[in-house]
Design a protein around this motif. Structure first.
Motif, PDB file in Angstrom:
ATOM      1  N   LEU A  66     -38.808   5.915 -15.562  1.00  0.00           N
ATOM      2  CA  LEU A  66     -37.562   5.652 -14.832  1.00  0.00           C
ATOM      3  C   LEU A  66     -36.494   5.081 -15.753  1.00  0.00           C
ATOM      4  N   HIS A  67     -36.915   4.222 -16.669  1.00  0.00           N
ATOM      5  CA  HIS A  67     -35.936   3.683 -17.622  1.00  0.00           C
ATOM      6  C   HIS A  67     -35.319   4.797 -18.465  1.00  0.00           C
ATOM      7  N   ARG A  68     -36.128   5.790 -18.844  1.00  0.00           N
ATOM      8  CA  ARG A  68     -35.594   6.895 -19.639  1.00  0.00           C
ATOM      9  C   ARG A  68     -34.550   7.676 -18.856  1.00  0.00           C
ATOM     10  N   LEU A  69     -34.815   7.924 -17.574  1.00  0.00           N
ATOM     11  CA  LEU A  69     -33.858   8.659 -16.759  1.00  0.00           C
ATOM     12  C   LEU A  69     -32.612   7.838 -16.471  1.00  0.00           C
ATOM     13  N   LEU A  70     -32.773   6.524 -16.365  1.00  0.00           N
ATOM     14  CA  LEU A  70     -31.618   5.679 -16.082  1.00  0.00           C
ATOM     15  C   LEU A  70     -30.701   5.574 -17.300  1.00  0.00           C
ATOM     16  N   TRP A  71     -31.300   5.426 -18.476  1.00  0.00           N
ATOM     17  CA  TRP A  71     -30.500   5.283 -19.680  1.00  0.00           C
ATOM     18  C   TRP A  71     -29.978   6.623 -20.199  1.00  0.00           C
ATOM     19  N   LYS A  72     -30.665   7.710 -19.878  1.00  0.00           N
ATOM     20  CA  LYS A  72     -30.207   9.042 -20.306  1.00  0.00           C
ATOM     21  C   LYS A  72     -30.469  10.032 -19.178  1.00  0.00           C
ATOM     22  N   ALA A 106     -36.920  15.135 -20.860  1.00  0.00           N
ATOM     23  CA  ALA A 106     -37.641  15.611 -22.043  1.00  0.00           C
ATOM     24  C   ALA A 106     -38.330  14.458 -22.758  1.00  0.00           C
ATOM     25  N   ARG A 107     -37.631  13.352 -22.909  1.00  0.00           N
ATOM     26  CA  ARG A 107     -38.236  12.202 -23.588  1.00  0.00           C
ATOM     27  C   ARG A 107     -39.434  11.674 -22.806  1.00  0.00           C
ATOM     28  N   ALA A 108     -39.319  11.646 -21.489  1.00  0.00           N
ATOM     29  CA  ALA A 108     -40.437  11.166 -20.679  1.00  0.00           C
ATOM     30  C   ALA A 108     -41.640  12.092 -20.818  1.00  0.00           C
ATOM     31  N   TRP A 109     -41.397  13.409 -20.855  1.00  0.00           N
ATOM     32  CA  TRP A 109     -42.496  14.369 -21.012  1.00  0.00           C
ATOM     33  C   TRP A 109     -43.142  14.233 -22.391  1.00  0.00           C
ATOM     34  N   VAL A 110     -42.330  14.207 -23.433  1.00  0.00           N
ATOM     35  CA  VAL A 110     -42.863  14.164 -24.801  1.00  0.00           C
ATOM     36  C   VAL A 110     -43.665  12.888 -25.017  1.00  0.00           C
ATOM     37  N   ALA A 111     -43.188  11.779 -24.472  1.00  0.00           N
ATOM     38  CA  ALA A 111     -43.875  10.501 -24.646  1.00  0.00           C
ATOM     39  C   ALA A 111     -45.118  10.375 -23.774  1.00  0.00           C
ATOM     40  N   GLY A 112     -45.303  11.289 -22.832  1.00  0.00           N
ATOM     41  CA  GLY A 112     -46.440  11.195 -21.931  1.00  0.00           C
ATOM     42  C   GLY A 112     -46.202  10.270 -20.756  1.00  0.00           C
TER      43      GLY A 112
END
Length: 431
Positions: free
Chosen positions: A48-54, A61-67
């Motif tokens: 959720l933090h990834r989607l909120l900040w970007k 994509a970052r959430a998927w790549v990071a697992g």
């Protein structure tokens, strides 16, 4: 609605403008959503933090790549279900919806923070390529981009591509064929379209691991030069040339196409390479190949194409592809490719779309990667393997649904007097 899955599903429903078309499992083990569908797994609050900040594609994509997020069940079905609400299409209506979705995420920031907790922006997964400053598609920046994609280990690519080591669309006269047979048939189709004969000189631009030059030398008796700007590709290609006993007829160079200066060649093949050239350099690319070809010589340009738009100035760069897969890669409509080849002096004589063939090829590569997943994780990082699995599966669906295509364009440098050297009948040219 107290458990995380219910609260998260409600938030996503407001962002997407409708219910999530997948079942959802949150980090606390709670689940919600339609039964019998693939499960979107949100493993931690960092997603959720990834989607909120970007917001948008790059955050996902970052959430998927990071697992941080994953899919349980059929990945193709999950992507098909999510495509209408997640991935951008080229029409204006969908772009407006995407912008509205991103604004909704920001508008719900307070509720997202209440669910995820406050946090600083998470660091991007390490495989991400930061956008470079300055002009794209110079010799230096192209070398960096190619290295990111191809210099990840030949052993990893062996697990994905199989023993053919061909990283472009196969040719499947029978969908039940093996991947190896489809790649053999593709290389042979290219050789026949070029009308290769013993003693001719062939230049293969973007030769990869050398499969095209090896096939042409072994089965058609040509002398071949393959150029690539990937050091790892060249190393393995040279070993394959030695193993095949073709060192007297095949040369592999680490060389940019702009630096080749030993023409003329009787034929030039460019298979899955022109997508890396970029619109700013494509005229240079076409003119260079025209210069390197003898009068009467043929070019076979095998290239992925996107659908055209009414307003080409609105071209959207896919952030996942640009940051994690093909930095600086660009797709153009096939009409633009034909125009630029003609402007460089070529006469375009034949165009064959083999879009469905790429979908079959990509599904075979995904199956190889999934079958060899444990070995792959010993060769590359988990993030890198996840990138490849997602982009190949999503690309297979894009080809199946005609979002993108792939075309073989046969062009000739016409000899004086307008002599093309091609037969009158198309069937004789390609068989």
């Amino acid at each position: 609605m107290a458990h995380a899955a219910g609260r998260l599903a409600a938030l996503l429903g407001e962002v997407l403008g409708g219910p999530l078309p997948l079942r959802l499992r949150a980090w606390d083990g709670s689940e919600t959503g339609p039964a019998g569908t693939p499960i979107l797994v949100v493993r931690n609050r960092r997603a959720l933090h990834r989607l909120l900040w970007k917001p948008g594609e790059l955050g996902l994509a970052r959430a998927w790549v990071a697992g941080d997020i994953d899919v349980e069940g059929d990945l193709y079905e999950a992507l098909n279900r999510m495509a209408p609400v997640v991935w951008r299409r080229d029409d204006g209506e969908q772009q407006d919806r995407i912008g509205l979705r991103d604004r909704r995420i920001l508008g719900l920031a307070g509720r997202v923070l209440a669910l995820a907790g406050p946090a600083l922006p998470p660091s991007p997964p390490p495989e991400e390529v930061a956008p470079h400053r300055g002009p794209a598609h110079t010799v230096r920046t192209d070398r960096q981009a190619i290295s990111h994609h191809y210099d990840v280990g030949n052993d990893f690519y062996a697990r994905v591509l199989g023993p053919s080591f061909v990283y472009s669309c196969g040719y499947w006269p029978d969908p039940e064929s093996t991947l190896e047979q489809a790649q053999f048939d593709k290389l042979d189709l290219v050789c026949r379209k070029l009308a290769l004969r013993p003693g001719q000189r062939l230049l293969d631009v973007g030769c990869g691991w050398g499969s095209m030059v090896l096939h042409a030398a072994e089965h058609y008796g040509v002398s071949a030069v393959g150029v690539t700007i990937s050091v790892e590709q060249a190393d393995l290609a040279r070993k394959r040339v030695v193993e095949a006993g073709l060192t007297d007829r095949v040369e592999i160079r680490v060389q940019d196409y702009r630096q080749v200066a030993d023409g003329p060649y009787d034929a030039i093949s460019s298979i899955g390479m022109a997508e890396h050239v970029g619109s700013v350099a494509y005229r240079t690319y076409a003119e260079q190949l025209f210069t390197l070809l003898r009068p009467g010589g043929r070019l076979l340009n095998h290239q992925i194409a996107r659908r055209p738009r009414d307003d080409e100035s609105t071209y959207h760069i896919d952030e996942f592809i640009d940051r994690y897969v093909f930095p600086d890669g660009e797709l153009q409509p096939v009409g633009s490719t034909v125009t630029l080849l003609e402007q460089a002096g070529f006469e375009v004589r034949d165009l064959e779309s083999i879009r469905e063939h790429y979908a079959l090829t990509l599904r075979a590569w995904v199956a190889n990667l999934e079958r060899n997943w444990t070995e792959a994780l010993k060769l590359v990082t988990p993030g890198r393997a996840r990138v490849w699995r997602l982009y190949m599966a999503a690309s297979a669906l894009a080809f199946e649904q005609n979002a993108i295509g792939v075309n073989q364009v046969l062009a000739v440098r016409t000899a004086p007097g307008g002599v093309s050297g091609l037969p009158l009948v198309r069937a004789a040219k390609v068989s």
